[in-house]
Design a protein around this motif. Structure first.
Motif, mmCIF file in Angstrom:
data_model
loop_
_atom_site.group_PDB
_atom_site.id
_atom_site.type_symbol
_atom_site.label_atom_id
_atom_site.label_comp_id
_atom_site.label_asym_id
_atom_site.label_seq_id
_atom_site.Cartn_x
_atom_site.Cartn_y
_atom_site.Cartn_z
ATOM 1 N N SER A 38 11.939 7.539 0.790
ATOM 2 C CA SER A 38 12.508 6.403 1.532
ATOM 3 C C SER A 38 12.692 5.194 0.625
ATOM 4 O O SER A 38 13.682 4.457 0.736
ATOM 5 N N GLN A 39 11.749 4.994 -0.317
ATOM 6 C CA GLN A 39 11.854 3.854 -1.231
ATOM 7 C C GLN A 39 13.009 4.033 -2.221
ATOM 8 O O GLN A 39 13.703 3.081 -2.561
ATOM 9 N N VAL A 69 3.631 2.721 2.350
ATOM 10 C CA VAL A 69 4.930 2.291 1.808
ATOM 11 C C VAL A 69 5.043 0.760 1.846
ATOM 12 O O VAL A 69 5.507 0.136 0.887
ATOM 13 N N ALA A 70 4.600 0.156 2.948
ATOM 14 C CA ALA A 70 4.625 -1.314 3.051
ATOM 15 C C ALA A 70 3.767 -1.944 1.949
ATOM 16 O O ALA A 70 4.161 -2.929 1.319
ATOM 17 N N GLN A 71 2.618 -1.325 1.699
ATOM 18 C CA GLN A 71 1.698 -1.800 0.662
ATOM 19 C C GLN A 71 2.357 -1.695 -0.721
ATOM 20 O O GLN A 71 2.306 -2.628 -1.520
ATOM 21 N N GLU A 72 3.020 -0.552 -0.991
ATOM 22 C CA GLU A 72 3.656 -0.355 -2.300
ATOM 23 C C GLU A 72 4.823 -1.315 -2.510
ATOM 24 O O GLU A 72 5.081 -1.752 -3.626
ATOM 25 N N LEU A 73 5.540 -1.626 -1.440
ATOM 26 C CA LEU A 73 6.676 -2.550 -1.552
ATOM 27 C C LEU A 73 6.243 -4.009 -1.482
ATOM 28 O O LEU A 73 7.047 -4.912 -1.699
ATOM 29 N N GLY A 74 4.966 -4.226 -1.138
ATOM 30 C CA GLY A 74 4.449 -5.590 -1.051
ATOM 31 C C GLY A 74 5.011 -6.369 0.117
ATOM 32 O O GLY A 74 5.252 -7.577 0.018
ATOM 33 N N VAL A 75 5.235 -5.664 1.242
ATOM 34 C CA VAL A 75 5.772 -6.335 2.439
ATOM 35 C C VAL A 75 4.795 -6.157 3.602
ATOM 36 O O VAL A 75 3.919 -5.303 3.571
ATOM 37 N N LYS A 76 4.986 -6.970 4.630
ATOM 38 C CA LYS A 76 4.117 -6.896 5.800
ATOM 39 C C LYS A 76 4.574 -5.745 6.697
ATOM 40 O O LYS A 76 5.767 -5.610 6.978
ATOM 41 N N GLU A 79 7.726 -5.429 9.386
ATOM 42 C CA GLU A 79 8.937 -6.177 9.012
ATOM 43 C C GLU A 79 9.910 -5.225 8.302
ATOM 44 O O GLU A 79 10.549 -4.413 8.949
ATOM 45 N N GLU A 80 10.003 -5.278 6.958
ATOM 46 C CA GLU A 80 10.938 -4.363 6.270
ATOM 47 C C GLU A 80 10.566 -2.899 6.460
ATOM 48 O O GLU A 80 11.418 -2.022 6.479
ATOM 49 N N VAL A 81 9.265 -2.629 6.550
ATOM 50 C CA VAL A 81 8.787 -1.254 6.781
ATOM 51 C C VAL A 81 8.006 -1.231 8.091
ATOM 52 O O VAL A 81 7.131 -2.082 8.307
ATOM 53 N N THR A 95 13.714 -4.487 9.922
ATOM 54 C CA THR A 95 13.191 -3.204 9.428
ATOM 55 C C THR A 95 14.271 -2.396 8.716
ATOM 56 O O THR A 95 15.368 -2.197 9.240
ATOM 57 N N LYS A 96 13.939 -1.960 7.494
ATOM 58 C CA LYS A 96 14.855 -1.160 6.673
ATOM 59 C C LYS A 96 14.391 0.297 6.579
ATOM 60 O O LYS A 96 15.199 1.209 6.428
#
Length: 321
Positions: A38-39, A69-76, A79-81, A95-96
């Motif tokens: 997904s990333q 995945v949210a942790q790896e992308l550094g997002v909450k 939100e994006e994940v 959300t993406k």
């Protein structure tokens, strides 16, 4: 970026996805397919025209993988994940990447048959072959014809018969990604135990008292067995002489637990403390629990079986082999 085998295949995967509408990816255990695909698609820009959806056969997998995945992308998270499971939707307008159970995606298809909000749909762990997964495979076959210009479908698994699925989708490309494995020593019980719960309890205590640090994952057949073993293990650990061994935390893991209880197994233990994770085969796929060094398998599983004499199904405890 995570140092996982699938990352080395990113260029090849993205080229294949770009040139084909449907791709089958056989990613061996530990390859990183559930968290990384997904990333990769997000980085390539597929989320500019819609959401990347990733289905999981179990709720705990959808929640835990989306957290990772949210942790790896550094997002909450949310939100994006985000994730969507029965009775809980942690997504937003921004959300993406969305992880969801196959049942939730099926319900969404009832109200929106075209599933227009998604630019990519990834059916992960497709080898589970539940009724939902099989219906989704048929649904995807129909959908790729309707949305030929703006939908990509990826079917991924560790053990799926990829060639059969490839033929089903008119000989679509099949990619294989090796996994990340560690040396494993296997010890078999010398005799068949009269009670697999008692036998698992004794083995767990032997490990706790005699073996070096490392968490223990114990496979049980279902919620009843898990609760019995957790209770017995707590009593036995409490009765050990103080200072004779390290502290212990005992955590159950099964599909009926609320999400906030399930995610406890992903939190690292305090120093000088061993975790015992007593789980159903929910922990066999999709989930990677850090710190597990010892695995105890009772050798039994709950299986749905049909009785032709009564014309009914029953959930029976049977040997795994």
């Amino acid at each position: 970026m995570a140092n996982l085998p699938i990352v080395q295949y990113e260029k090849k995967i993205l080229e294949t996805v770009e040139q084909n509408q449907v791709v089958v990816i056989i990613g061996e255990t530990g390859s990183g397919k559930s968290t990384q695909l997904s990333q990769m698609l997000h980085r390539k820009g597929y989320t500019d025209s819609g959401i990347v959806a990733v289905t999981q056969p179990r709720r705990v997998a959808a929640v835990s993988v989306s957290r990772r995945v949210a942790q790896e992308l550094g997002v909450k998270l949310g939100e994006e994940v985000g994730y969507a499971i029965r009775f809980e939707d942690r997504t937003s307008e921004s959300t993406k990447i969305k992880y969801l159970t196959d049942g939730v995606l099926l319900r969404e298809s009832l109200s929106n048959p075209e599933l227009n909000q998604y630019s990519v749909i990834i059916l992960d762990e497709a080898h589970e072959r539940s009724l939902n997964t099989d219906i989704l495979l048929g649904l995807m076959k129909r959908l790729v014809k309707r949305r030929a210009s703006n939908l990509k479908v990826l079917i991924t698994s560790a053990t799926l018969d990829g060639e059969k699925v490839s033929k089903f989708f008119l000989d679509c490309p099949l990619l294989t990604v090796p996994g990340k494995l560690f040396p494993v020593e296997i010890f078999y019980s010398k005799e068949r135990p009269t009670s697999y719960i008692e036998s698992s309890l004794k083995t767990a205590l032997d490990i706790h008292v005699r073996e070096p640090e490392g968490d223990v994952l114990i496979f049980m057949t279902g919620q009843d067995d898990i609760e019995k073993l957790v209770s017995k293990l707590e009593d036995k650990v409490r009765s050990l002489a103080e200072g004779s061994c390290m502290d212990a935390i005992i955590l159950p893991l099964h599909g009926s637990l609320p999400p906030e209880m399930q995610v406890r197994v992903f939190n690292p233990p305090p120093p000088n403390c061993r975790r015992f994770i007593v789980a159903t085969n929910i922990a066999e796929t999709s989930l990677t629990v850090d710190g597990v060094v010892y695995v105890i398998d009772s050798g039994y599983v709950k299986q749905r079986q049909y009785n032709p004499a009564t014309g009914m199904y029953s959930l029976d405890v049977v040997q795994i082999s």
